[in-house]
Design a protein around this motif. Structure first.
Motif, PDB file in Angstrom:
ATOM      1  N   MET A   1       0.837  -1.197   0.000  1.00 30.84           N
ATOM      2  CA  MET A   1       0.000   0.000   0.000  1.00 30.84           C
ATOM      3  C   MET A   1       0.869   1.244   0.000  1.00 30.84           C
ATOM      4  SD  MET A   1      -2.505   1.532   2.936  1.00 30.84           S
ATOM      5  CE  MET A   1      -1.039   2.124   3.800  1.00 30.84           C
ATOM      6  N   LYS A   2       0.602   2.092  -0.986  1.00 30.62           N
ATOM      7  CA  LYS A   2       1.308   3.364  -1.061  1.00 30.62           C
ATOM      8  C   LYS A   2       0.548   4.407  -0.236  1.00 30.62           C
ATOM      9  CE  LYS A   2       2.435   2.266  -5.870  1.00 30.62           C
ATOM     10  NZ  LYS A   2       3.874   2.039  -5.900  1.00 30.62           N
ATOM     11  N   THR A   5      -2.590   5.945  -1.702  1.00 29.80           N
ATOM     12  CA  THR A   5      -3.802   5.135  -1.516  1.00 29.80           C
ATOM     13  C   THR A   5      -4.345   5.335  -0.099  1.00 29.80           C
ATOM     14  OG1 THR A   5      -2.941   3.532  -3.078  1.00 29.80           O
ATOM     15  CG2 THR A   5      -4.714   2.780  -1.631  1.00 29.80           C
ATOM     16  N   LEU A  90       4.574   7.605  -3.902  1.00 27.28           N
ATOM     17  CA  LEU A  90       4.594   6.509  -4.873  1.00 27.28           C
ATOM     18  C   LEU A  90       5.671   5.455  -4.644  1.00 27.28           C
ATOM     19  CD1 LEU A  90       3.989   8.604  -8.119  1.00 27.28           C
ATOM     20  CD2 LEU A  90       2.312   7.271  -6.854  1.00 27.28           C
ATOM     21  N   GLU A  93       6.324   1.900   0.204  1.00 35.01           N
ATOM     22  CA  GLU A  93       5.222   0.935   0.223  1.00 35.01           C
ATOM     23  C   GLU A  93       5.159   0.212   1.561  1.00 35.01           C
ATOM     24  OE1 GLU A  93       3.500  -0.917  -2.652  1.00 35.01           O
ATOM     25  OE2 GLU A  93       4.647  -0.209  -4.389  1.00 35.01           O
ATOM     26  N   SER A 111      -1.240  -7.132   4.026  1.00 38.16           N
ATOM     27  CA  SER A 111      -0.400  -8.294   3.774  1.00 38.16           C
ATOM     28  C   SER A 111      -0.007  -8.305   2.301  1.00 38.16           C
ATOM     29  CB  SER A 111      -1.192  -9.540   4.179  1.00 38.16           C
ATOM     30  OG  SER A 111      -0.738 -10.658   3.504  1.00 38.16           O
ATOM     31  N   LYS A 112       1.264  -8.574   2.005  1.00 35.24           N
ATOM     32  CA  LYS A 112       1.791  -8.528   0.634  1.00 35.24           C
ATOM     33  C   LYS A 112       1.496  -7.173  -0.018  1.00 35.24           C
ATOM     34  CE  LYS A 112       1.467 -13.473  -0.188  1.00 35.24           C
ATOM     35  NZ  LYS A 112       0.980 -14.561  -1.023  1.00 35.24           N
ATOM     36  N   GLY A 113       1.462  -6.124   0.787  1.00 33.47           N
ATOM     37  CA  GLY A 113       1.218  -4.782   0.258  1.00 33.47           C
ATOM     38  C   GLY A 113      -0.240  -4.487  -0.031  1.00 33.47           C
ATOM     39  N   ILE A 114      -1.139  -5.406   0.358  1.00 31.08           N
ATOM     40  CA  ILE A 114      -2.563  -5.246   0.043  1.00 31.08           C
ATOM     41  C   ILE A 114      -3.380  -5.095   1.329  1.00 31.08           C
ATOM     42  CG2 ILE A 114      -4.570  -6.365  -1.027  1.00 31.08           C
ATOM     43  CD1 ILE A 114      -2.433  -7.984  -2.719  1.00 31.08           C
ATOM     44  N   PRO A 115      -3.997  -3.919   1.556  1.00 30.09           N
ATOM     45  CA  PRO A 115      -4.843  -3.771   2.735  1.00 30.09           C
ATOM     46  C   PRO A 115      -6.140  -4.581   2.585  1.00 30.09           C
ATOM     47  CG  PRO A 115      -4.786  -1.713   1.477  1.00 30.09           C
ATOM     48  CD  PRO A 115      -3.906  -2.685   0.761  1.00 30.09           C
ATOM     49  N   ASN A 116      -6.515  -5.253   3.650  1.00 32.81           N
ATOM     50  CA  ASN A 116      -7.751  -6.030   3.646  1.00 32.81           C
ATOM     51  C   ASN A 116      -8.843  -5.224   4.342  1.00 32.81           C
ATOM     52  OD1 ASN A 116      -9.890  -7.710   4.202  1.00 32.81           O
ATOM     53  ND2 ASN A 116      -8.651  -9.407   4.957  1.00 32.81           N
ATOM     54  N   MET A 117      -9.720  -4.623   3.531  1.00 36.97           N
ATOM     55  CA  MET A 117     -10.765  -3.751   4.052  1.00 36.97           C
ATOM     56  C   MET A 117     -12.109  -4.473   4.165  1.00 36.97           C
ATOM     57  SD  MET A 117      -8.875  -1.116   4.384  1.00 36.97           S
ATOM     58  CE  MET A 117     -10.100   0.061   4.974  1.00 36.97           C
TER      59      MET A 117
ATOM     60  N   LEU B  70      -5.711   2.306  -9.443  1.00 36.80           N
ATOM     61  CA  LEU B  70      -6.047   1.520  -8.263  1.00 36.80           C
ATOM     62  C   LEU B  70      -6.992   0.413  -8.682  1.00 36.80           C
ATOM     63  CD1 LEU B  70      -6.677   4.343  -5.711  1.00 36.80           C
ATOM     64  CD2 LEU B  70      -5.551   2.224  -5.084  1.00 36.80           C
ATOM     65  N   LYS B  83      -1.816  -7.147  -8.967  1.00 36.20           N
ATOM     66  CA  LYS B  83      -0.570  -6.443  -8.642  1.00 36.20           C
ATOM     67  C   LYS B  83       0.595  -7.003  -9.455  1.00 36.20           C
ATOM     68  CE  LYS B  83       1.257  -4.789  -4.356  1.00 36.20           C
ATOM     69  NZ  LYS B  83       0.927  -3.480  -3.868  1.00 36.20           N
ATOM     70  N   ASP B  94      -1.832   0.164  -7.300  1.00 33.44           N
ATOM     71  CA  ASP B  94      -2.048  -0.231  -5.919  1.00 33.44           C
ATOM     72  C   ASP B  94      -3.390  -0.958  -5.861  1.00 33.44           C
ATOM     73  OD1 ASP B  94      -0.692  -0.380  -3.578  1.00 33.44           O
ATOM     74  OD2 ASP B  94      -1.081   1.667  -2.913  1.00 33.44           O
ATOM     75  N   THR B  95      -3.462  -1.959  -4.978  1.00 31.06           N
ATOM     76  CA  THR B  95      -4.613  -2.850  -4.954  1.00 31.06           C
ATOM     77  C   THR B  95      -5.142  -2.992  -3.537  1.00 31.06           C
ATOM     78  OG1 THR B  95      -3.714  -4.072  -6.803  1.00 31.06           O
ATOM     79  CG2 THR B  95      -5.298  -5.227  -5.489  1.00 31.06           C
ATOM     80  N   ASN B  97      -8.010  -5.178  -1.089  1.00 38.03           N
ATOM     81  CA  ASN B  97      -8.950  -6.278  -0.920  1.00 38.03           C
ATOM     82  C   ASN B  97     -10.203  -5.670  -0.280  1.00 38.03           C
ATOM     83  OD1 ASN B  97      -8.749  -9.468   0.904  1.00 38.03           O
ATOM     84  ND2 ASN B  97      -9.950  -8.864  -0.841  1.00 38.03           N
ATOM     85  N   SER B 103     -14.623   1.436   0.714  1.00 39.48           N
ATOM     86  CA  SER B 103     -13.727   2.055   1.697  1.00 39.48           C
ATOM     87  C   SER B 103     -12.915   3.232   1.162  1.00 39.48           C
ATOM     88  CB  SER B 103     -12.770   1.006   2.277  1.00 39.48           C
ATOM     89  OG  SER B 103     -13.487  -0.075   2.791  1.00 39.48           O
TER      90      SER B 103
END
Lengths: 125, 206
Positions: A1-2, A5, A90, A93, A111-117, B70, B83, B94-95, B97, B103
């Protein structure tokens, strides 16, 4: 996640949460990946950001160095500043960690740069 | 627009993530057809909802290096693949979940793209987090699409544009009416018959 974002993520879809913004960052793994510098893009994106949220976020993960707390009016003429903003938006991360809702304390893992929302049905407004 | 390379993907991963098919490529072709219009907009932020393998948003990112891209997906494996696809094609993506785009803060996105789960199924079949979520659309194949339409006025920038793929069974006229009631004009950008399925790409704008 940057952090660009992070600047537009909120937890306000949680039941009982009013703004859910900004989310606090707790990072356990931060990487810096080189991205081509594009001053035109950075100049265009700055007015669309919540600057203070970016400033706090950058400092909270140890990358706030050289970032002014408030922006001078003619920031677009300061190429050094644009480069610093470019890096923080940018290139930095958050690979692992979590985000925390400022009102409910609900945590969202990264996790792995990906936020779980994702929320459970019971958590949604 | 160029088609992104996807030879980095292990074929077995497509057991869990929707493999790019005719509908994905129709959406890319529609964006290409609208390239001049999009270039004039000079978008700052582009979002693809439910990006799956990431082929569409990566194609967009390749054509618009000046746009920050995104993507979201309800399936974590799809987020990882999106990604990877972007990185493999040197696109800065950027990705998250996430369920649709629930959100994000309001009025940010200049372009929103959605290739929904459009297959007409029982309601019970849609709403999961695995590969079924990539195609099962419930009643009229519209249950997920209609939830997203409802978010568009909030999440799309005022002068933004929204691209949506539909099939005839989704009753596109109803979608056009819903968006009209939200204050959006619409156009069919491209349509194509794939086997027995009439696929259409719409765009909505104020």
């Amino acid at each position: 996640m940057k952090l660009i974002t992070h600047n537009m993520l909120t937890s306000k879809c949680l039941k009982g949460v009013m703004t859910g913004y900004p989310l606090a960052i707790n990072a356990t793994d931060v990487k810096v990946k080189e991205v081509d510098f594009n001053p035109e893009f950075i100049t265009r994106v700055i007015p669309k950001l919540d600057w203070e949220v970016l400033w706090v976020a950058a400092n909270s993960i140890g990358h706030g160095e050289g970032l002014p707390k408030t922006l001078e009016p003619k920031f677009e003429e300061d190429e050094d500043l644009l480069k610093r903003v470019h890096k923080v938006l940018l290139e930095v991360e958050v690979e692992e960690g979590n985000l925390t809702c400022p009102e409910s304390g609900r945590q969202f893992p990264i996790s792995k740069g990906i936020p779980n929302m994702l929320l459970t049905e019971a958590e949604v407004q | 627009m160029e088609t992104p390379y996807q030879n980095h993907i292990d074929k077995a991963d497509f057991d869990h993530v929707y493999e790019p098919a005719e509908d994905s490529f129709l959406l890319i072709d529609a964006l290409e057809k609208d390239l001049e219009y999009l270039k004039k907009k000079n978008p700052t932020f582009c979002l693809e909802v439910g990006s799956g393998s990431g082929v569409v948003i990566t194609a967009f990112g390749m054509a618009f290096p000046q746009t920050f891209c995104l993507s979201t997906d309800i399936n974590f494996k799809a987020c990882v693949m999106s990604k990877q696809t972007a990185a493999y094609n040197k696109v800065n993506l950027d990705t998250c979940n996430m369920d649709l785009m629930s959100s994000f803060t309001d009025n940010v996105f200049d372009v929103i793209i959605f290739n929904p789960p459009y297959v007409v199924t029982e309601s019970e079949e849609c709403g999961g987090c695995d590969i079924t979520a990539s195609w099962a659309g419930g009643t009229k194949g519209r249950e997920i699409t209609d939830r997203l339409l409802n978010m568009i006025p909030k999440k799309l920038a005022n002068d933004g544009v929204f691209y949506l793929l539909l099939i005839e069974e989704n009753i596109p006229d109803e979608v056009v009416q819903i968006m009209f009631d939200y204050g959006y004009k619409s156009d069919v950008v491209l349509k194509r018959k794939v086997r027995n399925e009439q696929q259409l790409v719409f765009k909505f704008f104020r």
